[in-house]
Scaffold this motif. Structure first.
Motif, PDB file in Angstrom:
ATOM      1  N   UNK A  46       0.599  -1.236   0.201  1.00  0.00           N
ATOM      2  CA  UNK A  46      -0.009  -0.123   0.048  1.00  0.00           C
ATOM      3  C   UNK A  46       0.833   1.283   0.172  1.00  0.00           C
ATOM      4  N   UNK A  47       2.186   1.195   0.024  1.00  0.00           N
ATOM      5  CA  UNK A  47       3.087   2.305   0.096  1.00  0.00           C
ATOM      6  C   UNK A  47       3.453   2.568  -1.386  1.00  0.00           C
ATOM      7  N   UNK A  48       2.845   1.761  -2.386  1.00  0.00           N
ATOM      8  CA  UNK A  48       3.113   1.915  -3.846  1.00  0.00           C
ATOM      9  C   UNK A  48       2.529   3.251  -4.394  1.00  0.00           C
ATOM     10  N   UNK A  49       3.196   4.119  -4.794  1.00  0.00           N
ATOM     11  CA  UNK A  49       2.828   5.439  -5.301  1.00  0.00           C
ATOM     12  C   UNK A  49       3.749   6.220  -6.140  1.00  0.00           C
ATOM     13  N   UNK A  50       3.503   7.183  -6.581  1.00  0.00           N
ATOM     14  CA  UNK A  50       4.502   8.345  -6.986  1.00  0.00           C
ATOM     15  C   UNK A  50       4.941   9.216  -5.909  1.00  0.00           C
ATOM     16  N   UNK A  51       5.867   9.456  -5.315  1.00  0.00           N
ATOM     17  CA  UNK A  51       6.454  10.230  -4.442  1.00  0.00           C
ATOM     18  C   UNK A  51       6.874  11.577  -4.832  1.00  0.00           C
ATOM     19  N   UNK A  52       6.398  12.643  -4.259  1.00  0.00           N
ATOM     20  CA  UNK A  52       6.790  14.050  -4.464  1.00  0.00           C
ATOM     21  C   UNK A  52       7.404  14.663  -3.464  1.00  0.00           C
ATOM     22  N   UNK A  53       8.447  15.663  -3.645  1.00  0.00           N
ATOM     23  CA  UNK A  53       8.809  16.522  -2.531  1.00  0.00           C
ATOM     24  C   UNK A  53       8.196  17.784  -3.153  1.00  0.00           C
ATOM     25  N   UNK A  54       8.088  18.810  -1.997  1.00  0.00           N
ATOM     26  CA  UNK A  54       7.601  19.969  -2.115  1.00  0.00           C
ATOM     27  C   UNK A  54       8.110  20.821  -1.120  1.00  0.00           C
TER      28      UNK A  54
END
Length: 117
Positions: A89-97
């Motif tokens: 469930x951690x599968x995702x696109x990760x973004x920094x901001x």
């Protein structure tokens, strides 16, 4: 103009670890808080973690608390997200901001994290 570039994503088995990096351009990196967000397919973007300008304060989503660690190196204009005990469930696109005066004002392009079961 600030540019944020993430790296470190990839495919990992459940229980594994990854470390994401986000490098910022410009000379004001150390003046701002930095955050990590993620967006899974078909879901809204969600907050993951935030670190204050000097690293003295960190905040986490309940879903990652105890497994993920956010840190920064202001000399390298870089913020990190160490992710341990990864779950599918951690599968995702990760973004920094970048956290500006009142909101997140600059975003990276994202890096894909896929956790297989």
């Amino acid at each position: 103009q600030v540019q944020l570039v993430e790296s470190g994503g990839g495919l990992v088995q459940a229980g594994g670890s990854l470390r994401l990096s986000c490098v910022a351009s410009g000379r004001t990196f150390s003046s701002y808080g930095m955050g990590w967000f993620r967006q899974a397919p078909g879901k809204e973007r969600e907050f993951v973690a935030l670190i204050s300008w000097n690293g003295g304060n960190t905040y986490y989503a309940d879903s990652v608390k105890g497994r993920f660690t956010i840190s920064r190196d202001n000399a390298k204009n870089t913020v990190y997200l160490q992710m341990n005990s990864l779950k599918p469930e951690d599968t995702a696109i990760y973004f920094c901001a970048r956290h500006g005066s009142s909101d997140y004002d600059y975003w990276g392009q994202g890096t894909q994290v896929t956790v297989s079961s």
